[in-house]
Design a protein around this motif. Sequence first.
Motif, PDB file in Angstrom:
ATOM      1  N   LEU A  56      25.627 -33.706  14.597  1.00 56.62           N
ATOM      2  CA  LEU A  56      26.002 -35.039  14.132  1.00 56.62           C
ATOM      3  C   LEU A  56      25.923 -36.006  15.310  1.00 56.62           C
ATOM      4  O   LEU A  56      26.596 -35.813  16.325  1.00 56.62           O
ATOM      5  N   LEU A  57      25.087 -37.005  15.193  1.00 58.44           N
ATOM      6  CA  LEU A  57      24.921 -37.982  16.270  1.00 58.44           C
ATOM      7  C   LEU A  57      25.825 -39.185  16.100  1.00 58.44           C
ATOM      8  O   LEU A  57      26.388 -39.685  17.078  1.00 58.44           O
ATOM      9  N   LYS A  58      25.944 -39.663  14.860  1.00 61.03           N
ATOM     10  CA  LYS A  58      26.631 -40.927  14.640  1.00 61.03           C
ATOM     11  C   LYS A  58      27.285 -40.958  13.267  1.00 61.03           C
ATOM     12  O   LYS A  58      26.740 -40.425  12.306  1.00 61.03           O
ATOM     13  N   LYS A  59      28.455 -41.579  13.201  1.00 58.25           N
ATOM     14  CA  LYS A  59      29.142 -41.825  11.938  1.00 58.25           C
ATOM     15  C   LYS A  59      29.095 -43.319  11.662  1.00 58.25           C
ATOM     16  O   LYS A  59      29.460 -44.120  12.510  1.00 58.25           O
ATOM     17  N   ASN A  60      28.629 -43.675  10.484  1.00 60.53           N
ATOM     18  CA  ASN A  60      28.688 -45.061  10.034  1.00 60.53           C
ATOM     19  C   ASN A  60      29.776 -45.168   8.989  1.00 60.53           C
ATOM     20  O   ASN A  60      30.509 -44.217   8.745  1.00 60.53           O
ATOM     21  N   ARG A  61      29.865 -46.316   8.352  1.00 58.51           N
ATOM     22  CA  ARG A  61      30.906 -46.511   7.342  1.00 58.51           C
ATOM     23  C   ARG A  61      30.714 -45.591   6.142  1.00 58.51           C
ATOM     24  O   ARG A  61      31.678 -45.063   5.600  1.00 58.51           O
ATOM     25  N   LYS A  62      29.474 -45.367   5.721  1.00 58.08           N
ATOM     26  CA  LYS A  62      29.198 -44.542   4.552  1.00 58.08           C
ATOM     27  C   LYS A  62      28.247 -43.391   4.842  1.00 58.08           C
ATOM     28  O   LYS A  62      28.155 -42.453   4.070  1.00 58.08           O
ATOM     29  N   THR A  63      27.516 -43.468   5.933  1.00 57.37           N
ATOM     30  CA  THR A  63      26.492 -42.473   6.217  1.00 57.37           C
ATOM     31  C   THR A  63      26.691 -41.840   7.585  1.00 57.37           C
ATOM     32  O   THR A  63      27.473 -42.325   8.400  1.00 57.37           O
ATOM     33  N   VAL A  64      25.961 -40.748   7.804  1.00 56.02           N
ATOM     34  CA  VAL A  64      25.951 -40.093   9.106  1.00 56.02           C
ATOM     35  C   VAL A  64      24.502 -39.887   9.528  1.00 56.02           C
ATOM     36  O   VAL A  64      23.602 -39.850   8.694  1.00 56.02           O
ATOM     37  N   VAL A  65      24.289 -39.750  10.826  1.00 52.82           N
ATOM     38  CA  VAL A  65      22.965 -39.461  11.368  1.00 52.82           C
ATOM     39  C   VAL A  65      23.044 -38.076  12.006  1.00 52.82           C
ATOM     40  O   VAL A  65      23.909 -37.820  12.850  1.00 52.82           O
ATOM     41  N   VAL A  66      22.134 -37.190  11.573  1.00 49.08           N
ATOM     42  CA  VAL A  66      22.113 -35.811  12.052  1.00 49.08           C
ATOM     43  C   VAL A  66      20.758 -35.546  12.702  1.00 49.08           C
ATOM     44  O   VAL A  66      19.718 -35.899  12.156  1.00 49.08           O
ATOM     45  N   ALA A  67      20.790 -34.910  13.890  1.00 50.83           N
ATOM     46  CA  ALA A  67      19.567 -34.534  14.592  1.00 50.83           C
ATOM     47  C   ALA A  67      19.320 -33.041  14.410  1.00 50.83           C
ATOM     48  O   ALA A  67      20.253 -32.241  14.490  1.00 50.83           O
ATOM     49  N   ILE A  68      18.052 -32.690  14.142  1.00 53.25           N
ATOM     50  CA  ILE A  68      17.669 -31.282  14.092  1.00 53.25           C
ATOM     51  C   ILE A  68      16.485 -31.085  15.028  1.00 53.25           C
ATOM     52  O   ILE A  68      15.934 -32.053  15.556  1.00 53.25           O
ATOM     53  N   ASP A  69      16.106 -29.829  15.230  1.00 52.43           N
ATOM     54  CA  ASP A  69      14.973 -29.495  16.101  1.00 52.43           C
ATOM     55  C   ASP A  69      15.138 -30.111  17.492  1.00 52.43           C
ATOM     56  O   ASP A  69      14.231 -30.759  18.015  1.00 52.43           O
ATOM     57  N   ASN A  70      16.308 -29.915  18.087  1.00 53.62           N
ATOM     58  CA  ASN A  70      16.595 -30.437  19.437  1.00 53.62           C
ATOM     59  C   ASN A  70      16.376 -31.938  19.549  1.00 53.62           C
ATOM     60  O   ASN A  70      15.843 -32.433  20.531  1.00 53.62           O
ATOM     61  N   GLY A  71      16.738 -32.677  18.502  1.00 51.71           N
ATOM     62  CA  GLY A  71      16.654 -34.126  18.528  1.00 51.71           C
ATOM     63  C   GLY A  71      15.303 -34.690  18.145  1.00 51.71           C
ATOM     64  O   GLY A  71      15.104 -35.899  18.161  1.00 51.71           O
ATOM     65  N   LYS A  72      14.355 -33.845  17.771  1.00 54.40           N
ATOM     66  CA  LYS A  72      13.018 -34.331  17.407  1.00 54.40           C
ATOM     67  C   LYS A  72      13.011 -35.034  16.054  1.00 54.40           C
ATOM     68  O   LYS A  72      12.186 -35.908  15.817  1.00 54.40           O
ATOM     69  N   LYS A  73      13.919 -34.637  15.169  1.00 54.27           N
ATOM     70  CA  LYS A  73      13.995 -35.235  13.833  1.00 54.27           C
ATOM     71  C   LYS A  73      15.413 -35.710  13.578  1.00 54.27           C
ATOM     72  O   LYS A  73      16.372 -35.028  13.921  1.00 54.27           O
ATOM     73  N   HIS A  74      15.549 -36.869  12.961  1.00 50.70           N
ATOM     74  CA  HIS A  74      16.854 -37.413  12.596  1.00 50.70           C
ATOM     75  C   HIS A  74      16.900 -37.652  11.097  1.00 50.70           C
ATOM     76  O   HIS A  74      15.926 -38.115  10.510  1.00 50.70           O
ATOM     77  N   TYR A  75      18.032 -37.356  10.500  1.00 46.06           N
ATOM     78  CA  TYR A  75      18.255 -37.607   9.087  1.00 46.06           C
ATOM     79  C   TYR A  75      19.477 -38.510   8.937  1.00 46.06           C
ATOM     80  O   TYR A  75      20.504 -38.267   9.568  1.00 46.06           O
ATOM     81  N   THR A  76      19.351 -39.531   8.123  1.00 41.97           N
ATOM     82  CA  THR A  76      20.490 -40.374   7.763  1.00 41.97           C
ATOM     83  C   THR A  76      20.805 -40.078   6.306  1.00 41.97           C
ATOM     84  O   THR A  76      19.916 -40.114   5.459  1.00 41.97           O
ATOM     85  N   MET A  77      22.082 -39.760   6.036  1.00 36.97           N
ATOM     86  CA  MET A  77      22.468 -39.367   4.680  1.00 36.97           C
ATOM     87  C   MET A  77      23.921 -39.713   4.421  1.00 36.97           C
ATOM     88  O   MET A  77      24.676 -39.969   5.360  1.00 36.97           O
ATOM     89  N   PRO A  78      24.323 -39.718   3.148  1.00 40.44           N
ATOM     90  CA  PRO A  78      25.734 -39.934   2.840  1.00 40.44           C
ATOM     91  C   PRO A  78      26.583 -38.839   3.476  1.00 40.44           C
ATOM     92  O   PRO A  78      26.168 -37.668   3.540  1.00 40.44           O
ATOM     93  N   ALA A  79      27.750 -39.206   3.942  1.00 43.42           N
ATOM     94  CA  ALA A  79      28.619 -38.260   4.639  1.00 43.42           C
ATOM     95  C   ALA A  79      29.009 -37.077   3.761  1.00 43.42           C
ATOM     96  O   ALA A  79      29.214 -35.974   4.265  1.00 43.42           O
TER      97      ALA A  79
END
Length: 101
Positions: A56-79
């Motif tokens: 988990l990289l970042k928490k927003n008000r409604k979503t989170v940002v998750v890094a996979i593959d050692n930070g090569k890919k990021h996903y933003t999704m509902p918490a």
Amino acid sequence: MDINHLTLDELHELNKKVCDRIDEIRTQNDKIALAALRPGMTVQFKNDNQTMTGVLLKKNRKTVVVAIDNGKKHYTMPAGMVTPVLAMNLKISQAVKRGLK
């Protein structure tokens, strides 16, 4: 629940109420999930019927940002789509994948 007797306007009204209630429940679930999450945590989520693990990289008000593959890919999704992974469970699952016990 029998809705065959409802008119088109009544069905539209019912649909709006159902959609509003679904949004309300999702918002509540997201708030509960956000309270349990902290940046830097290892988390899991489902993507195309695959369970993915990331940081988990970042928490927003409604979503989170998750890094996979050692930070090569990021996903933003509902918490609410993310669950924390206990460090012990992650170590065990990684050991099993490598054939260690």
